[in-house]
Design an enzyme around this catalytic site. Structure first.
Site, PDB file in Angstrom:
ATOM      1  CE1 TYR A  48      45.455  35.147  41.711  1.00 31.29           C
ATOM      2  CE2 TYR A  48      47.179  34.184  40.262  1.00 31.29           C
ATOM      3  CZ  TYR A  48      46.357  35.336  40.672  1.00 31.29           C
ATOM      4  OH  TYR A  48      46.593  36.523  40.123  1.00 31.29           O
TER       5      TYR A  48
ATOM      6  N   GLY B  42      39.215  40.829  28.628  1.00 27.69           N
ATOM      7  CA  GLY B  42      38.259  41.503  29.053  1.00 27.69           C
ATOM      8  C   GLY B  42      37.020  40.667  29.996  1.00 27.69           C
TER       9      GLY B  42
ATOM     10  N   GLY C 268      36.592  37.667  28.857  1.00 23.61           N
ATOM     11  CA  GLY C 268      35.820  36.821  28.010  1.00 23.61           C
ATOM     12  C   GLY C 268      34.917  37.851  26.734  1.00 23.61           C
TER      13      GLY C 268
END
Length: 340
Positions: free
Chosen positions: A57, A213, A215
């Site tokens: 990340y 999902g 947004g």
């Protein structure tokens, strides 16, 4: 926040997990260190202790920010989950995959970035279809016995392989997977075919990623807002629009943002589920955390289930038909239900 036990363990984690994939500004988006610290402050103030990270990340920046933050706070308060598997060194052919060499190397690098002596939960990030499952399990168990990892978990892996692994671990006396991380939302319900039933069987907690999902379920696309990444546009189609409209309708009835309904839906499916909610702004986190107080009625759940329903395939659909069950088993299931 309230706390839940993570899988078949005594580990207490907050009912919402903070996703930290956006900690860092690499690739032109995300939260800088000060903003990330503010998000962590707000999360801990609300009683949140469950953090989700990964070695890749923001090219490791996410773990570095978490490590710097924890070095000035009570490390033992936090339950830090991170992952290994995906490539973080382009010059090393073994800097990716599920193999033991990469596992050990990746964990050592994560420990340095996190500025800690141990990782609370280590996920296998994604199945590579190369490494034998016994190699993975033995490596994870060795790390746990060494005290470098407390619990093992797994993400984005076929259900049959996880079932094989947990069964083997039980027989060998190795540490079993206690949590399963998969994409799961009103838009993505295919884990209900085999992954979620498998998790329930083994007492694993499901930690859904992308519970909103990308947004879409926040209703922002219905308002004409544009997405940031291609993955979000891939979730935009006629079916997702209908589902988003239903989510917004339920939210309007309850007088809450649509995101609250989407998050709470993943927590109301009858199995242990702790959604991962990411944030790059304090306001986003504060809004997401309010979802734990939302109560969806049976009617709301039915409405959302109907608009997002998927075909479970065989044998899922076969088992779901109550009439078929009664005909095949002569009312056996009905009698068992009455006996309960």
């Amino acid at each position: 926040m309230n706390y839940k036990l993570l899988g078949r363990s005594g580990l207490k984690v907050s009912e919402l997990c903070l996703g930290t994939m956006g900690f860092g500004t690499e690739a032109g988006w995300g939260a800088d260190k000060d903003t990330s610290f503010a998000i962590l402050d707000a999360f801990t103030k609300a009683g949140g202790n469950f953090l989700d990270a990964a070695n890749i990340y923001k090219l490791g920046t996410s773990e570095k920010i978490i490590g710097e933050y924890m070095s000035n706070h009570d490390r033992d308060y936090f339950v830090v989950a991170t992952k290994y598997s995906l490539k973080d060194n382009i010059s090393n052919p073994n800097a990716s995959g599920n193999n033991r060499k990469n596992m050990m190397r990746s964990v050592e690098e994560s420990l340095k970035r996190l500025k800690t002596d141990f990782i609370d939960v280590l996920y296998l990030h994604i199945w590579d279809d190369l490494t034998p499952i016994d190699e993975v399990l033995r490596g994870l168990d060795d790390l746990i016995r060494q005290g470098k990892v407390n619990y093992a978990a797994i993400s984005d892996t076929p259900a049959w392989m996880i079932a094989k692994g947990n069964t083997m671990a039980e027989l060998m006396g190795w540490s079993q997977f206690i949590a399963l991380q998969v994409e799961y939302s009103l838009l993505q319900r295919t884990p209900e075919r085999d992954l979620i039933p498998m998790a329930r069987h083994f007492g694993m907690t499901v930690t859904p990623w992308a519970p909103m999902g990308g947004g879409v379920l926040s209703g922002k696309y219905l308002r004409g807002e544009q997405g940031r990444v291609k993955a979000e546009s891939n979730r935009r189609n006629d079916r997702s629009t209908k589902i988003a409209e239903a989510v917004v309708a339920v939210a309007d009835e309850l007088g809450v943002p649509a995101s609250h309904v989407a998050l709470q839906w993943t927590m109301s499916q009858g199995f242990s589920s702790i959604p991962i909610a990411g944030a790059t702004k304090v306001s986003q986190l504060e809004e997401n955390m309010k979802a734990v107080d939302v109560k969806l009625s049976a009617e709301h759940l039915q409405k959302l289930d109907e608009v997002s329903k998927i075909d479970l395939g065989f044998p899922g659909e076969f088992f779901r038909e109550a009439a078929v069950k009664e005909n095949v088993f002569g009312g056996f299931y009905a009698r068992i239900e009455k006996r309960k």
